[in-house]
Design a protein around this motif. Structure first.
Motif, PDB file in Angstrom:
ATOM      1  N   SER A 209     -34.884  45.240 -26.477  1.00 17.10           N
ATOM      2  CA  SER A 209     -35.550  46.554 -26.128  1.00 17.10           C
ATOM      3  C   SER A 209     -35.155  47.745 -26.961  1.00 17.10           C
ATOM      4  N   ARG A 213     -38.057  49.804 -29.308  1.00 18.93           N
ATOM      5  CA  ARG A 213     -38.156  51.001 -29.014  1.00 18.93           C
ATOM      6  C   ARG A 213     -38.208  51.642 -30.332  1.00 18.93           C
ATOM      7  N   GLU A 217     -41.382  53.789 -31.961  1.00 16.79           N
ATOM      8  CA  GLU A 217     -41.244  55.349 -31.850  1.00 16.79           C
ATOM      9  C   GLU A 217     -40.933  55.794 -33.374  1.00 16.79           C
TER      10      GLU A 217
END
Length: 418
Positions: A209, A213, A217
């Motif tokens: 995770s 991310r 991003e």
């Protein structure tokens, strides 16, 4: 309470860039002195560091066993972190190395020189040793570092960072060369990921995770380390004793590290001794989830599901299946592997060579446990992580992986014709 995380990262980034300019000019002796002084501070302050870690462990009751193992420090582990720092200080300094020289017919001389990356942002979970390893590797490679550790290790990270600051100050280098994020707010991570122009590269070290991310991003280049779905393939020409010892060590030495074996592949031609390899794992306390053929080898084996072949357990669990020789092993690894570390056990050098050439992983091994997938074991002193991509750096990222290069052109009045 920090209200504006963008302002925080801007301030930290500006200070880091100034520190990076100083580090780029620092001598090998200055950088090594800072690293050795930090190692000494870790030993001198061992009581305070272990007490800080005890606070983190007390608050970690809900963590999975593998995460607790990653978080835990004891006297031996802390000594190992300090020893790794001393090893880093003694390694050849890559900065300034001339990688290549050449000359053109017009007399222009060219040099490709190794230089620091600049400001490195490192986002990580659980492991307090990353604070020391990453901070000091960046320092020795001439980079400033901004560290953002996980909330579960906040007290341990602060204590280790304090030792690094002592090392920097004792060597006359800026304390801003290695900064630790003062907040655990996830918004600070988002601000780091957007800090193009302040941070030159982001290195995430953690679970799926976190890495996902960062990759989604980030507006800053990312050097990623994905899952450690590591395989050991036992060939029909393997030495049975080596096969059993390597399989058990690859899984059970430390189940929570990224180099732990998660899937055991066995050649159809190895069925005469395969049950002994499976028994070795079961007797060592490992749960084995196997295909139909492996299930028949021992009543304790459980049936594997389709998801098992794509799972990084980080626990004493392994999936196991029989495959059609080295080609079958390579196909399985290509479909289910994570390009981390994969090993073949065989006495046939031609089969070993085929495996090493065919399997597209950052680290491939012959007759060795995947637990050796570690920068210290490679002679790098320490590592920031195992890079599983194909660009910039691959495998254990240590000093050289924290540098880039520039090309210097030396002329004597040459001009280019129209």
């Amino acid at each position: 309470m920090i209200d504006n995380h963008d302002d925080l990262i801007h301030d930290m980034g500006e200070r880091a860039r100034k520190a990076a300019m100083r580090l780029a000019l620092a001598t090998t002796e200055e950088k090594a002195a800072a690293v050795r002084a930090a190692a000494k501070a870790m030993r001198d302050d061992a009581g305070a560091i272990l007490a800080a870690n005890a606070k983190d462990m007390d608050a970690a009751s809900d963590l999975a066993p593998a995460m607790k193992d990653r978080l835990k420090l004891d006297a031996d582990r802390l000594a190992g972190i300090a020893d790794a720092a001393d090893n880093v200080a003694g390694l050849p300094d890559p900065v300034g190395e001339i990688i290549k020289r050449w000359e053109q017919p017009n007399g222009l001389k060219f040099e490709r020189r190794r230089v620091p990356l600049g400001v490195v942002g490192i986002i990580y979970e659980s492991r307090p040793n990353v604070t020391a390893d990453a901070g000091l590797l960046c320092l020795m490679a001439g980079n400033a570092a901004i560290l953002r550790g996980g909330s579960e290790a906040v007290h341990s990270n602060r204590a280790l960072h304090a030792a690094i600051v002592k090392g920097l100050e004792s060597a006359g280098l800026p304390a801003d060369a290695v900064q630790l994020m003062p907040t655990q707010d996830r918004a600070a991570v988002g601000a780091m990921l957007k800090a193009a122009g302040l941070i030159d590269i982001i290195i995430p070290r953690g679970g799926k995770s976190l890495v996902a991310r960062v990759q989604i991003e980030a507006r800053v280049p990312v050097l990623a380390h994905l899952d450690g779905i590591c395989h050991v393939y036992v060939d029909g020409a393997a030495d049975p004793e080596k096969a059993r010892a390597i399989a058990v060590n690859a899984k059970m030495r430390r189940t929570g590290i990224c180099g732990a074996m998660e899937t055991l592949l066995i050649d159809d031609a190895a069925q005469s001794f395969a049950p002994d390899v499976i028994k070795g794992l079961l007797d060592a306390g490992c749960e084995v989830r196997g295909d139909a053929k492996v299930e028949q080898m021992d009543a304790r084996v459980k049936a594997a599901s389709a998801e098992d072949w794509d799972t990084e357990y980080l626990e004493p669990i392994v999936s196991a299946r029989l495959v059609d020789g080295v080609d079958g092993a390579a196909r399985h690894i290509a479909e289910h592997g994570s390009h981390h570390t994969d090993s073949i056990v065989t006495e046939d050098k031609q089969i070993a060579a085929k495996f090493l050439q065919t399997v597209d992983s950052a680290i491939v091994m012959h007759n060795a446990s995947t637990q050796f997938a570690d920068g210290g074991e490679f002679g790098f002193g320490a590592e920031i992580g195992i890079a599983t991509g194909r660009l910039h750096a691959r495998g254990p990222v240590a000093l050289e992986g924290l540098t880039t290069y520039k090309t210097v052109v030396l002329g004597d009045g040459q001009t280019r014709p129209a």
